[in-house]
Motif scaffolding. Sequence first.
Motif, short mmCIF file in Angstrom:
data_model
loop_
_atom_site.label_atom_id
_atom_site.label_comp_id
_atom_site.label_asym_id
_atom_site.label_seq_id
_atom_site.Cartn_x
_atom_site.Cartn_y
_atom_site.Cartn_z
N ASN A 151 0.81 -1.21 0.00
CA ASN A 151 0.00 0.00 0.00
C ASN A 151 0.85 1.26 0.00
O ASN A 151 0.52 2.25 -0.66
N ASP A 152 1.96 1.25 0.77
CA ASP A 152 2.84 2.42 0.83
C ASP A 152 3.38 2.77 -0.56
O ASP A 152 3.42 3.94 -0.94
N LEU A 162 0.63 -6.80 -5.40
CA LEU A 162 -0.07 -7.14 -4.17
C LEU A 162 -0.53 -8.59 -4.12
O LEU A 162 -0.89 -9.10 -3.07
N ASP A 163 -0.51 -9.25 -5.30
CA ASP A 163 -1.05 -10.62 -5.40
C ASP A 163 0.07 -11.63 -5.61
O ASP A 163 1.14 -11.31 -6.14
N LEU A 164 -0.20 -12.85 -5.20
CA LEU A 164 0.70 -13.97 -5.45
C LEU A 164 -0.13 -15.17 -5.93
O LEU A 164 -1.29 -15.31 -5.56
N LEU A 176 -0.04 -9.19 -0.27
CA LEU A 176 1.12 -8.35 0.05
C LEU A 176 0.72 -6.89 0.30
O LEU A 176 1.56 -6.01 0.33
N LYS A 177 -0.56 -6.69 0.52
CA LYS A 177 -1.06 -5.32 0.67
C LYS A 177 -0.50 -4.62 1.90
O LYS A 177 -0.07 -3.47 1.83
N ASP A 178 -0.51 -5.29 3.03
CA ASP A 178 -0.13 -4.65 4.30
C ASP A 178 1.12 -5.25 4.94
O ASP A 178 1.33 -5.12 6.14
#
Length: 334
Positions: A151-152, A162-164, A176-178
């Motif tokens: 997100n940063d 963000l996805d795997l 992997l968002k946060d």
Amino acid sequence: MRVTGKMMSTNAISNIQNNMEKMDITNDRLSKGTKINLPQDNPIGAVKVMSYQTALTEIEKYLENVDNAKTYLNSTDVSLTQVSEILQRIRELAVQSANDSFEQTARDAVASEINELIEQLVVVGNSSIGGRYIFAGYNTQEKPFKIFTGNDLLKEGEEATLDLTDVEGNLRKNILKDVPVKIDYTGDQGMMMTEVDKGVTLEYNVTGDKIFKNKEGDLFKELLYLRDSIYKGDVNSDKDNDGHTIESQIGELDRIFNMIMKYRSQVGAKMRRIEQVEARLEDNKISMSDLLSRTQDTDITKSIMDLKTQENVQRMSLSVGAKVIQPTLVDFVK
């Protein structure tokens, strides 16, 4: 030679005055504790005193530099010990997750702990002492490591994944968002130097780029690859051909751990040298202080004995003077 009453009186008064001057000098030395208070007291000794005092001032400055370097190196050694302990724990978790019987929910729990440990590594990398960050090179006023979540990066306008996709082909959206996805080093490669003797300087810091991010490997990247492989459940298949699996990252961890140990040994060697320099400076300080004391300080026992002798001589001078000066012509006119 014709001796007159005036001559005898003058000599008596002169002797009394000389004795009083000697007593004053002895009293002054006793009260001040030093026998050289003015250059004229002992010109050669005064030069030696100034030389010894200058040498002692230099030694004190070198000892101050040594103490600062020791504090820095001790903090560095403690931090590297913490890094080693964290890496050992991460390796234990990685070995557990490499077990084929491990369920993915258990691996997710391992990955979550590794995320926490990565953040703790960043905290260690930002260790400071006296408001100075020890791994930042010359840039000691700013934290050398900055951590970014997915997100940063998006908020700063950077690309971020963000996805795997796990080994079964399932998309793990926003996983992997946060969590940490990038760690930047903002310090420099400056080596801190200090003078520990005339013409002798020592380096006393290790920059963060050497420990965490150098040509031999990027510690944080390798840990993030390991964490992602655990999220994907990729023990050794590398189905997505990214070159990273849990087993391959365990090997990278071992290599990086050996690199950390190399720098720990370098820090230990610097600490031993600093301690040897400190011991030599302390010996020099004691020796120089002894020379200064013998040249400048009053010998109390001898000075008290001299004062007692001078007091007795003064009493005798006063007694003799009283007999010499007292009689006048009036005493004989009756």
